[in-house]
Structures are given as C-alpha cells and as structure tokens.
Design an enzyme around this catalytic site. Structure first.
Site, PDB file in Angstrom:
ATOM      1  N   PRO A   1      -5.051  74.935   1.992  1.00 35.72           N
ATOM      2  CA  PRO A   1      -3.551  75.089   1.455  1.00 35.72           C
ATOM      3  C   PRO A   1      -2.519  74.215   2.491  1.00 35.72           C
ATOM      4  CG  PRO A   1      -4.160  77.242   1.961  1.00 35.72           C
ATOM      5  CD  PRO A   1      -5.400  76.480   2.178  1.00 35.72           C
ATOM      6  N   ASP A   2      -1.651  73.585   2.036  1.00 37.47           N
ATOM      7  CA  ASP A   2      -0.511  73.185   2.836  1.00 37.47           C
ATOM      8  C   ASP A   2       0.303  74.243   3.173  1.00 37.47           C
ATOM      9  OD1 ASP A   2       0.824  73.249   0.504  1.00 37.47           O
ATOM     10  OD2 ASP A   2       1.473  71.127   0.569  1.00 37.47           O
ATOM     11  N   PHE A   3       1.788  74.093   3.742  1.00 38.30           N
ATOM     12  CA  PHE A   3       2.574  74.980   4.068  1.00 38.30           C
ATOM     13  C   PHE A   3       3.635  75.313   3.111  1.00 38.30           C
ATOM     14  CE2 PHE A   3       0.414  73.371   7.906  1.00 38.30           C
ATOM     15  CZ  PHE A   3       0.362  74.671   8.554  1.00 38.30           C
ATOM     16  N   ARG A   4       4.244  74.246   2.734  1.00 37.13           N
ATOM     17  CA  ARG A   4       5.472  74.412   1.749  1.00 37.13           C
ATOM     18  C   ARG A   4       5.365  74.206   0.402  1.00 37.13           C
ATOM     19  NH1 ARG A   4       6.098  72.522   6.644  1.00 37.13           N
ATOM     20  NH2 ARG A   4       7.385  73.809   8.204  1.00 37.13           N
TER      21      ARG A   4
ATOM     22  N   ASN B   1      -2.053  68.149  11.326  1.00 36.93           N
ATOM     23  CA  ASN B   1      -3.106  69.105  11.079  1.00 36.93           C
ATOM     24  C   ASN B   1      -4.046  69.716  12.363  1.00 36.93           C
ATOM     25  OD1 ASN B   1      -1.981  68.488   8.637  1.00 36.93           O
ATOM     26  ND2 ASN B   1      -3.618  67.311   7.813  1.00 36.93           N
TER      27      ASN B   1
ATOM     28  N   ASP C   1      -6.913  71.307  11.520  1.00 39.71           N
ATOM     29  CA  ASP C   1      -8.332  71.621  10.732  1.00 39.71           C
ATOM     30  C   ASP C   1      -9.262  70.536  11.350  1.00 39.71           C
ATOM     31  OD1 ASP C   1      -7.758  69.024   9.465  1.00 39.71           O
ATOM     32  OD2 ASP C   1      -6.885  69.925   7.800  1.00 39.71           O
TER      33      ASP C   1
ATOM     34  N   HIS D   1       0.059  69.146  16.823  1.00 35.68           N
ATOM     35  CA  HIS D   1      -0.025  70.672  16.946  1.00 35.68           C
ATOM     36  C   HIS D   1      -0.997  71.400  17.252  1.00 35.68           C
ATOM     37  CE1 HIS D   1       3.437  69.996  13.784  1.00 35.68           C
ATOM     38  NE2 HIS D   1       3.983  69.679  14.930  1.00 35.68           N
TER      39      HIS D   1
HETATM   40  P1  OAD Z   1       3.987  70.878   4.281  1.00 34.26           P
HETATM   41  O1  OAD Z   1       3.398  71.747   3.557  1.00 34.26           O
HETATM   42  O2  OAD Z   1       5.229  71.059   4.888  1.00 34.26           O
HETATM   43  O3  OAD Z   1       4.107  69.395   3.538  1.00 34.26           O
HETATM   44  C1  OAD Z   1       2.925  68.975   2.840  1.00 34.26           C
HETATM   45  C2  OAD Z   1       3.578  67.951   2.069  1.00 34.26           C
HETATM   46  O4  OAD Z   1       2.357  67.078   1.360  1.00 34.26           O
HETATM   47  C3  OAD Z   1       4.297  68.340   0.739  1.00 34.26           C
HETATM   48  O5  OAD Z   1       5.456  67.242   0.609  1.00 34.26           O
HETATM   49  C4  OAD Z   1       3.459  68.221  -0.267  1.00 34.26           C
HETATM   50  O6  OAD Z   1       4.040  68.149  -1.563  1.00 34.26           O
HETATM   51  C5  OAD Z   1       2.544  67.201   0.120  1.00 34.26           C
HETATM   52  N1  OAD Z   1       1.130  67.168  -0.686  1.00 34.26           N
HETATM   53  C6  OAD Z   1       0.507  68.387  -0.747  1.00 34.26           C
HETATM   54  N2  OAD Z   1      -0.683  68.164  -1.245  1.00 34.26           N
HETATM   55  C7  OAD Z   1      -0.779  66.717  -1.642  1.00 34.26           C
HETATM   56  C8  OAD Z   1      -1.597  65.798  -2.119  1.00 34.26           C
HETATM   57  N3  OAD Z   1      -2.948  66.056  -2.586  1.00 34.26           N
HETATM   58  N4  OAD Z   1      -1.375  64.565  -2.184  1.00 34.26           N
HETATM   59  C9  OAD Z   1      -0.145  64.227  -2.031  1.00 34.26           C
HETATM   60  N5  OAD Z   1       0.849  64.751  -1.206  1.00 34.26           N
HETATM   61  C10 OAD Z   1       0.589  66.234  -1.081  1.00 34.26           C
HETATM   62  O7  OAD Z   1       2.886  70.401   5.433  1.00 34.26           O
HETATM   63  P2  OAD Z   1       3.214  69.517   6.975  1.00 34.26           P
HETATM   64  O8  OAD Z   1       3.965  68.550   6.474  1.00 34.26           O
HETATM   65  O9  OAD Z   1       1.925  69.079   7.398  1.00 34.26           O
HETATM   66  O10 OAD Z   1       3.290  73.526  12.123  1.00 34.26           O
HETATM   67  O11 OAD Z   1       3.805  70.809   7.683  1.00 34.26           O
HETATM   68  C11 OAD Z   1       4.238  70.678   9.206  1.00 34.26           C
HETATM   69  C12 OAD Z   1       4.024  71.941  10.129  1.00 34.26           C
HETATM   70  O12 OAD Z   1       4.685  72.801   9.503  1.00 34.26           O
HETATM   71  C13 OAD Z   1       2.520  72.264  10.067  1.00 34.26           C
HETATM   72  O13 OAD Z   1       1.897  71.378  11.065  1.00 34.26           O
HETATM   73  C14 OAD Z   1       2.938  73.410  10.847  1.00 34.26           C
HETATM   74  C15 OAD Z   1       3.820  73.803   9.683  1.00 34.26           C
HETATM   75  O14 OAD Z   1       4.857  74.883  10.501  1.00 34.26           O
HETATM   76  C16 OAD Z   1       3.116  74.355  12.910  1.00 34.26           C
HETATM   77  O15 OAD Z   1       2.182  75.358  12.474  1.00 34.26           O
HETATM   78  C17 OAD Z   1       3.464  74.150  14.332  1.00 34.26           C
END
Ligand code: OAD
Ligand code: ZN
Length: 419
Positions: free
Chosen positions: A173-176, A247, A249, A266
């Site tokens: 999963p992503d974060f937001r 990432n 991972d 990170h």
């Molecule tokens: P986010 O979850 O903030 O953002 C992920 C982005 O990717 C969002 O805009 C989603 O809509 C988009 N997305 C997800 N799946 C996708 C797909 N299959 N194709 C295209 N777009 C997609 O994640 P990050 O930006 O990586 O830090 O988060 C940044 C940091 O916040 C992380 O490294 C982590 C967190 O706090 C720490 O833990 C220090």
C-alpha cells in the site's frame, strides 16, 4: 550514426518542390514503394511526392533518382528527417546530407500534422501554434515531443524521483491514498496524525508500534513492478543517471538496478540501527526481532534499535544532500507515484533547470507544477504508472525488447493483462 544537420545544401536551391498546398492533402496512410509495394522504411520524394523504400529494404529511392535527374530530396516517413540523396551518393553521408531548411521544414510539418495530428517541433518555437491548441491537443503535442526525444536518445542525463505509487501494483500500500496505510493506522490506533508513528519522538516512546507496522508490511515477499523494470530499462539505455526513491521496499534493487544509482532518501527497511548512537544491526538479526515483535536494545547504549529507515525528525543521509545538487545539470526529470508531500524530497523537482523536461506520471495531480502552462517542458501523464510505462515503451518501439528482457522471465502475476 553521427550526422551534422545542415540548413541547406546546394541541391535545395535547385530542387523543384512539389506544391505544399497539395502535399498536405496526400493520402499518406496508403503510401507504399512505387517499385516493390513495400511499406517499411519509406521515403517521400519532395519533387514528385511519390514514395520509395530506402537502403535497408530494396534501396528503391536510389533507383528513383537514377531515373529522374532532379528528384533528390526526400522525407523519411519513419523519423521525419529530410535527406539529400545527391549528397549521400557523392559520399558526404555523414557530413551534412541531413537537411533542415525553412522550405523542407514545411514538408516535415505537413507530414507530422498527418502523422500525429499536430506538429512536434519544440514548443518554444511554436508559440503561436500552441495557443490555438485545446488542452488535449497540447497534451498530445507535448507527449509525442517527449517520445521523439526519448526514443532518439536526446536525453542523456535524466533523474527519476519516485514514491510509494510505483509499488502499489506489487501489493504494497502507499501512504496517503484511500487504500493507503495511513488510513489503516488512523483507524487501528485511533490517532489523527498517523505520521507520528514514523517519528523519532514516538519511536522512543512506543517502539513496538513501528515494529508491528513493518512486520505487517512484510516487505520481503514482494516483487518489482513494470514501473521498476521500466526504470531499470532507462538506466541501462543511459537515459537515467540517478534515481531518488522515497521507498524503503528495496524493489529498485530487486529489479536489478545498481545500488550506486539509487539514493534511498528514506532508508531501506531490512537493516537496523540504534536510534541513539547509530550502531548498525545485522539485517537478519533485525528481521528476527521484528518478526518476534521484540524490541532490539542497543548493547552499546541501551536504547531501542529501529529498522534503518529515516524517521520524521531525523536527518537524511549525506548521500541525499550531496547528490541533490546534480539535479540542476539534468536534462530530464521523471517523477512517478509520489504525492510530493514530504520535505526535503518534495523540493527535488524544483532543482531541475528550466530547460529540462519534467514529466509527472501519477494517478492524480501533485506538487507545485503549473499544469496549465503550455510553454513549459512539463508533461503530466495521468493514470496507473504501470500502464503509462507500458504505453511509453510501446510508443518508443521498445516494448518487444522490454518484454523479452523482463516480462517473460518475471511473471508479472499481479498484473492483469486484460486491463
Ligand atoms: P503517498 O502515499 O503520499 O503518495 C503516493 C502517490 O502515488 C499518490 O499521489 C497516489 O495517488 C499515487 N499512486 C498510487 N498508486 C499509483 C499507481 N499505481 N499509479 C500511479 N499513481 C499511483 O506516498 P509517497 O509520496 O511516497 O516517509 O510518501 C512520501 C513519504 O511519506 C514516504 O516515504 C513516507 C511517508 O511518510 C517516511 O516514512 C519518512
Ligand atoms: Zn546505541
């Protein structure tokens, strides 16, 4: 082949050109070689507007100029370059038989209008044309501009800036996002700001929660996605020189990208480190503790050890800051799957100089880009990053090669082919 573009050659002045007003209406889609009906590697004669195959097929353009003395300038239906066959046959193959003169460019533009539905000269040269475009046309214009530059290896010093979105199709999963882990953490631990469990302060207070989150993520079991292999492919082609990833991972490495090319802004999950004195813990050891849910205590200073990821409130690595300055020399920045909401990573794209291309691949708009500015070399491609990477590979004619190298061996079983 290295060629020098010439604005002119003696033969441009003596050539009698086919009327441009008629040229623009020619049925290019049914063009084939006048001699052998071949449809590959065609050249259009700019004098009679007939087409002939080139040197890699049956060399019929040579036949054509033998029979017609003054028919010597031709336009490639493949890459839209214009060449003078007289200069070629006189042995000047690599010193200026490639013509880019004001007259010939009219034919290039006319044919590219047919081929792409718009013109693909660089945007800044085409301000008046661009203003007449609607936003979809403008997007296509920029997209094919980008593809032309990419496939013709015009980018030599690119940087990739990526985030959790590139691994969601692998199952992480992503974060937001709606399905992101922050939502789950909010509900599970009844907190307003799920980021707090990724902070140094909270970790010292309640280290068990981060251990649990990492354990649940079980990052070791996942495999790279098409997007990871796409990144590897661009690195191998010499287009991308540095990758900044947020990432943890490690799928970049699993895809075979050389460690030296990747800045793990990170950190990476599988090693361990004391939160206080920084003493390193062997990765297998750290893994054991995380799986048991038991906090590893530093035997030097008695403080808890964390997986070696960067927590809020901690400094990023020296590598990150040292490499960051190289971005200003890059000619291309591709930003994929990140919401660009965490500093200092989110300011990396601002370091690109104004002549560099910035390409955002994401399923939503992000960051401080001016999405309406028609003039900038900025391209936003909205959608699933795997799908978009695949489309780019297809449009560059790289898909078969990519497929043979990566797709066949790694069964992308998470990936729905019918999609
Ligand atoms: P986010 O979850 O903030 O953002 C992920 C982005 O990717 C969002 O805009 C989603 O809509 C988009 N997305 C997800 N799946 C996708 C797909 N299959 N194709 C295209 N777009 C997609 O994640 P990050 O930006 O990586 O830090 O988060 C940044 C940091 O916040 C992380 O490294 C982590 C967190 O706090 C720490 O833990 C220090
Ligand atoms: Zn310690």
């Amino acid at each position: 082949m290295l060629v020098t573009t010439k604005n002119d050659c003696p033969h441009v002045k003596t050539t009698q050109f086919f009327p441009i007003e008629e040229f623009i209406y020619l049925p290019f889609q049914s063009f084939k070689c006048e001699f052998c009906n071949e449809k590959r590697e065609l050249w259009i004669c700019l004098t009679c507007a007939k087409s002939f195959c080139g040197r890699y097929i049956n060399k019929h353009f040579f036949e054509h100029i033998k029979q017609n003395n003054n028919h010597i300038l031709c336009l490639s239906m493949l890459d839209l370059s214009v060449w003078c066959y007289k200069c070629i046959t006189n042995g000047f193959l690599d010193v200026g038989s490639y013509i880019n003169s004001p007259i010939t460019s009219k034919y290039v533009n006319a044919y590219s209008d047919f081929k792409f539905g718009y013109n693909f000269m660089p945007p800044t040269n085409q301000i008046s044309k661009l203003i007449k475009m609607n936003s979809q046309q403008c997007h296509n214009f920029k997209y094919y501009n980008f593809i032309e530059l990419l496939k013709n290896r015009q980018f030599r010093n690119g940087v990739l800036m990526v985030g959790a979105g590139i691994s969601t199709s692998a199952g992480i999963p992503d974060f937001r996002s709606e399905k992101g882990i922050f939502k789950e953490i909010k509900e599970k631990y009844k907190v307003k700001h799920p980021e707090e469990f990724f902070s140094k302060k909270k970790f010292i207070e309640k280290p068990k929660i981060l251990y649990d989150i990492i354990k649940q993520l079980n990052l070791k079991k996942y495999n790279p996605t098409i997007t990871h292999y796409f990144m590897k492919y661009l690195v191998d082609k010499g287009i991308i020189k540095i990758i900044f990833t947020q990432n943890i991972d490690g799928l970049e490495l699993k895809a075979g990208i050389n460690n030296a090319k990747v800045i793990f802004a990170h950190g990476i999950f599988n090693e361990g480190q004391c939160i206080n004195c920084g003493k390193k813990i062997d990765c297998n050891d750290m893994d054991d503790y995380i799986n048991k849910g038991e906090i590893k205590i530093c035997n030097e200073c008695n403080n808890p050890c964390k997986p070696s990821i960067v927590l809020y409130g901690e400094d990023l690595s020296d590598d990150f800051y040292e490499t960051m300055d190289k971005i200003q020399d890059c000619d291309l920045g591709i930003i994929i799957g990140t919401s660009l909401s965490v500093e200092p990573f989110s300011s990396l794209p601002e370091k690109l100089n104004k002549n560099a291309w910035s390409v955002v691949i994401n399923n939503e708009q992000i960051g401080e880009f001016d999405y309406d500015d028609l003039m900038k070399y900025h391209l936003f491609i909205e959608g699933s990053c795997d799908e978009i990477c695949k489309k780019i590979l297809v449009d560059c004619n790289w898909w078969d090669d990519f497929y043979n190298r990566f797709y066949k061996i790694n069964n992308f079983n998470y990936y729905n082919e019918n999609n």
